[in-house]
Design a protein around this motif. Structure first.
Motif, short mmCIF file in Angstrom:
data_model
loop_
_atom_site.label_atom_id
_atom_site.label_comp_id
_atom_site.label_asym_id
_atom_site.label_seq_id
_atom_site.Cartn_x
_atom_site.Cartn_y
_atom_site.Cartn_z
N THR A 20 0.82 -1.21 0.00
CA THR A 20 0.00 0.00 0.00
C THR A 20 0.86 1.26 0.00
O THR A 20 0.33 2.37 0.16
CB THR A 20 -0.93 0.02 1.23
OG1 THR A 20 -0.13 0.02 2.43
CG2 THR A 20 -1.84 -1.19 1.23
N GLY A 21 2.17 1.10 -0.18
CA GLY A 21 3.08 2.25 -0.19
C GLY A 21 3.30 2.81 -1.58
O GLY A 21 2.54 2.53 -2.52
N LYS A 22 4.40 3.57 -1.72
CA LYS A 22 4.66 4.28 -2.97
C LYS A 22 5.93 3.84 -3.68
O LYS A 22 6.29 4.42 -4.70
CB LYS A 22 4.71 5.79 -2.68
CG LYS A 22 3.39 6.34 -2.16
CD LYS A 22 3.45 7.84 -1.93
CE LYS A 22 2.11 8.36 -1.43
NZ LYS A 22 2.13 9.83 -1.20
N GLN A 23 6.61 2.83 -3.15
CA GLN A 23 7.78 2.27 -3.80
C GLN A 23 7.65 0.75 -3.82
O GLN A 23 6.82 0.18 -3.12
CB GLN A 23 9.07 2.68 -3.09
CG GLN A 23 9.40 4.16 -3.19
CD GLN A 23 10.73 4.48 -2.54
OE1 GLN A 23 11.46 3.60 -2.08
NE2 GLN A 23 11.06 5.76 -2.49
N ASP A 24 8.48 0.10 -4.64
CA ASP A 24 8.45 -1.36 -4.70
C ASP A 24 8.74 -1.96 -3.33
O ASP A 24 9.67 -1.52 -2.63
CB ASP A 24 9.51 -1.88 -5.69
CG ASP A 24 9.10 -1.62 -7.13
OD1 ASP A 24 8.04 -1.01 -7.36
OD2 ASP A 24 9.85 -2.04 -8.03
N LEU A 25 7.93 -2.94 -2.96
CA LEU A 25 8.12 -3.65 -1.70
C LEU A 25 8.99 -4.88 -1.96
O LEU A 25 8.66 -5.73 -2.78
CB LEU A 25 6.77 -4.09 -1.12
CG LEU A 25 6.80 -4.97 0.14
CD1 LEU A 25 7.40 -4.20 1.31
CD2 LEU A 25 5.42 -5.48 0.47
N VAL A 26 10.12 -4.94 -1.25
CA VAL A 26 11.06 -6.05 -1.42
C VAL A 26 11.09 -6.87 -0.14
O VAL A 26 11.55 -6.39 0.91
CB VAL A 26 12.47 -5.55 -1.77
CG1 VAL A 26 13.43 -6.74 -1.95
CG2 VAL A 26 12.45 -4.69 -3.02
N LEU A 27 10.57 -8.09 -0.19
CA LEU A 27 10.60 -8.98 0.97
C LEU A 27 11.97 -9.65 1.05
O LEU A 27 12.54 -10.03 0.03
CB LEU A 27 9.51 -10.04 0.86
CG LEU A 27 8.08 -9.52 0.64
CD1 LEU A 27 7.09 -10.67 0.63
CD2 LEU A 27 7.70 -8.51 1.70
N SER A 28 12.47 -9.81 2.25
CA SER A 28 13.79 -10.43 2.39
C SER A 28 13.75 -11.57 3.39
O SER A 28 12.92 -12.46 3.26
CB SER A 28 14.85 -9.38 2.75
OG SER A 28 14.43 -8.60 3.84
N ALA A 29 14.58 -11.54 4.39
CA ALA A 29 14.74 -12.72 5.26
C ALA A 29 13.52 -12.97 6.14
O ALA A 29 12.76 -12.07 6.47
CB ALA A 29 15.98 -12.55 6.13
N ILE A 30 13.37 -14.24 6.51
CA ILE A 30 12.35 -14.66 7.48
C ILE A 30 13.07 -15.08 8.76
O ILE A 30 13.99 -15.89 8.72
CB ILE A 30 11.51 -15.84 6.94
CG1 ILE A 30 10.65 -15.36 5.77
CG2 ILE A 30 10.63 -16.42 8.02
CD1 ILE A 30 9.78 -16.44 5.19
N LEU A 31 12.65 -14.50 9.85
CA LEU A 31 13.30 -14.77 11.14
C LEU A 31 12.36 -15.53 12.06
O LEU A 31 11.18 -15.20 12.18
CB LEU A 31 13.71 -13.45 11.80
CG LEU A 31 14.53 -12.47 10.94
CD1 LEU A 31 14.80 -11.19 11.71
CD2 LEU A 31 15.83 -13.13 10.49
N SER A 32 12.88 -16.57 12.71
CA SER A 32 12.12 -17.35 13.69
C SER A 32 13.09 -18.02 14.63
O SER A 32 14.23 -18.32 14.26
CB SER A 32 11.22 -18.39 13.01
OG SER A 32 12.02 -19.37 12.36
N GLN A 33 12.66 -18.26 15.87
CA GLN A 33 13.54 -18.87 16.85
C GLN A 33 13.86 -20.32 16.50
O GLN A 33 14.92 -20.83 16.86
CB GLN A 33 12.91 -18.80 18.25
CG GLN A 33 12.89 -17.40 18.83
CD GLN A 33 12.46 -17.38 20.28
OE1 GLN A 33 11.89 -18.35 20.79
NE2 GLN A 33 12.74 -16.28 20.97
N CYS A 34 12.96 -20.99 15.79
CA CYS A 34 13.18 -22.40 15.47
C CYS A 34 14.04 -22.58 14.22
O CYS A 34 14.49 -23.69 13.93
CB CYS A 34 11.85 -23.12 15.26
SG CYS A 34 10.95 -22.59 13.78
N TYR A 35 14.27 -21.52 13.46
CA TYR A 35 14.99 -21.61 12.18
C TYR A 35 14.38 -22.69 11.28
O TYR A 35 15.08 -23.40 10.57
CB TYR A 35 16.48 -21.92 12.41
CG TYR A 35 17.19 -20.87 13.21
CD1 TYR A 35 17.59 -19.66 12.64
CD2 TYR A 35 17.46 -21.08 14.57
CE1 TYR A 35 18.23 -18.69 13.39
CE2 TYR A 35 18.11 -20.10 15.33
CZ TYR A 35 18.49 -18.92 14.73
OH TYR A 35 19.12 -17.97 15.47
N CYS A 36 13.06 -22.80 11.32
CA CYS A 36 12.40 -23.87 10.57
C CYS A 36 11.34 -23.33 9.62
O CYS A 36 10.48 -24.07 9.16
CB CYS A 36 11.77 -24.89 11.53
SG CYS A 36 10.52 -24.19 12.64
#
Length: 257
Positions: A168-184
Motif C-alpha cells: 500500500t506504499g509508494k515504492q516497490d516492496l522487497v521482501l527479504s529474510a524470514i526470522l524465527s527462533q526455530c529456524y524452521c
C-alpha cells in the motif's frame, strides 16, 4: 634462414599472446550508502570485453556467505558487455559492511576483485535519517492475516501456508529474510518485488520437527520502514498420524485399514 624462422615464431607467439579477451569493468567499487536492515542490497557490476577473444567467467566467489553473486553465464564476445551481480543480505546484520567478490575468467587478467560496502541501519535509525516526505515514499506491507494453523501433521513433513501480501506504499516492496527462533520457516520460492498498489501470494514452508503443540512467532523482513510483518504459525506435530486411530469392527477394536 634460422633467424627468419626465429622472427616468424616470435611474431606468432606474440600474436597468440595478444589474442585474449580483456575484461573492463565500468567500476570496481559500489557504495550502497545507508541500507535499511532487512533489504537485499543489489548491484550489477557491468563490464565490456575490449579484447579480441570471447570471455568466459568460470566462477564468482564472495568473501562471505551474506553475499550472493550471479554473473553472465554465456561467453561474452569482443565488444559485448556482461554483468556480475552482487546481492548483500542485510537482515540481522546492522552496521558497516565491506565485502569483496572475486571474478575468475579466461581474460588477460584472470582474476578481478570487486567491492561492495555500505552501512546497514535498523528501522529506527533509518527513520531518524529521513525526512517526513522521504518516509511517506516508503513501501508498506499488509498481510491478509496474522495467524495460520496447520493443524495436525507428522514430523518430517513440511507443510506450507500461503499469505497474500499487498503493497500500500509508494515504492516497490522487497521482501527479504524470514526470522524465527526455530529456524524452521522459509520461503518456498523467493518472492519478487511487489509494485505499489499490487498484491502477491507468498508461500511459507514450515519444517518443525519437535513433537507436540507448537506456536512460532515469525518475522517477515522487508524494506518497509514502518516495521516488519509478524505472523504466528500453529501446529500439532505427531510422530504418526495413524497411531492410536481405531475403529470398532464387531466387538474388537482394529486400526484403520
Amino acid at each position: 634462414m634460422k633467424q627468419l624462422f626465429s622472427l616468424v615464431a616470435a611474431l606468432l607467439m606474440a600474436a597468440v599472446a595478444q589474442a585474449q579477451g580483456v575484461i573492463q569493468f565500468e567500476k570496481e567499487l559500489h557504495d550502497f550508502g545507508n541500507v535499511p536492515e532487512g533489504t537485499m542490497a543489489t548491484h550489477e557490476f557491468r563490464f565490456k570485453n575490449t579484447g579480441n577473444q570471447p570471455i568466459i567467467i568460470a566462477n564468482v566467489q564472495a568473501s562471505c556467505g551474506c553475499t550472493t553473486p550471479d554473473w553472465t553465464k554465456t561467453p561474452v564476445l569482443p565488444g559485448k558487455t556482461g554483468i556480475v551481480k552482487a546481492v548483500y543480505s542485510s537482515a540481522g546484520r546492522p552496521g558497516i559492511f565491506n565485502k569483496t567478490v572475486t571474478v575468475t575468467s579466461n581474460a588477460a587478467t584472470p582474476s578481478e576483485v570487486l567491492t561492495i560496502k555500505g552501512n546497514v541501519l535498523n528501522k529506527d535509525q533509518m527513520k531518524s535519517s529521513l525526512t517526513p516526505a522521504q518516509l511517506a515514499q516508503s513501501p508498506r506491507m499488509v498481510l491478509d492475516r496474522a495467524v495460520h494453523d496447520f493443524g495436525k501433521f507428522e514430523a518430517g513433513q513440511t507443510p506450507s501456508a500461503k499469505f497474500t501480501v499487498k503493497n500500500t506504499g509508494k515504492q516497490d516492496l522487497v521482501l527479504s529474510a524470514i526470522l524465527s527462533q526455530c529456524y524452521c520457516v522459509g520461503y518456498k520460492n523467493v518472492p519478487s518485488p511487489i509494485k505499489p498498489g499490487q498484491s502477491a501470494v507468498i508461500e511459507l514452508v514450515y519444517g518443525q520437527r519437535k513433537l507436540g503443540a507448537q506456536q512460532e512467532q515469525v518475522t517477515i523482513t522487508s524494506n518497509d520502514l514502518s516495521g516488519d510483518a509478524k505472523v504466528t504459525l500453529k501446529a500439532n506435530v505427531v510422530k504418526d498420524l495413524n497411531a492410536g486411530s481405531m475403529v470398532k469392527e464387531s466387538d474388537s477394536s482394529v486400526p484403520f485399514k
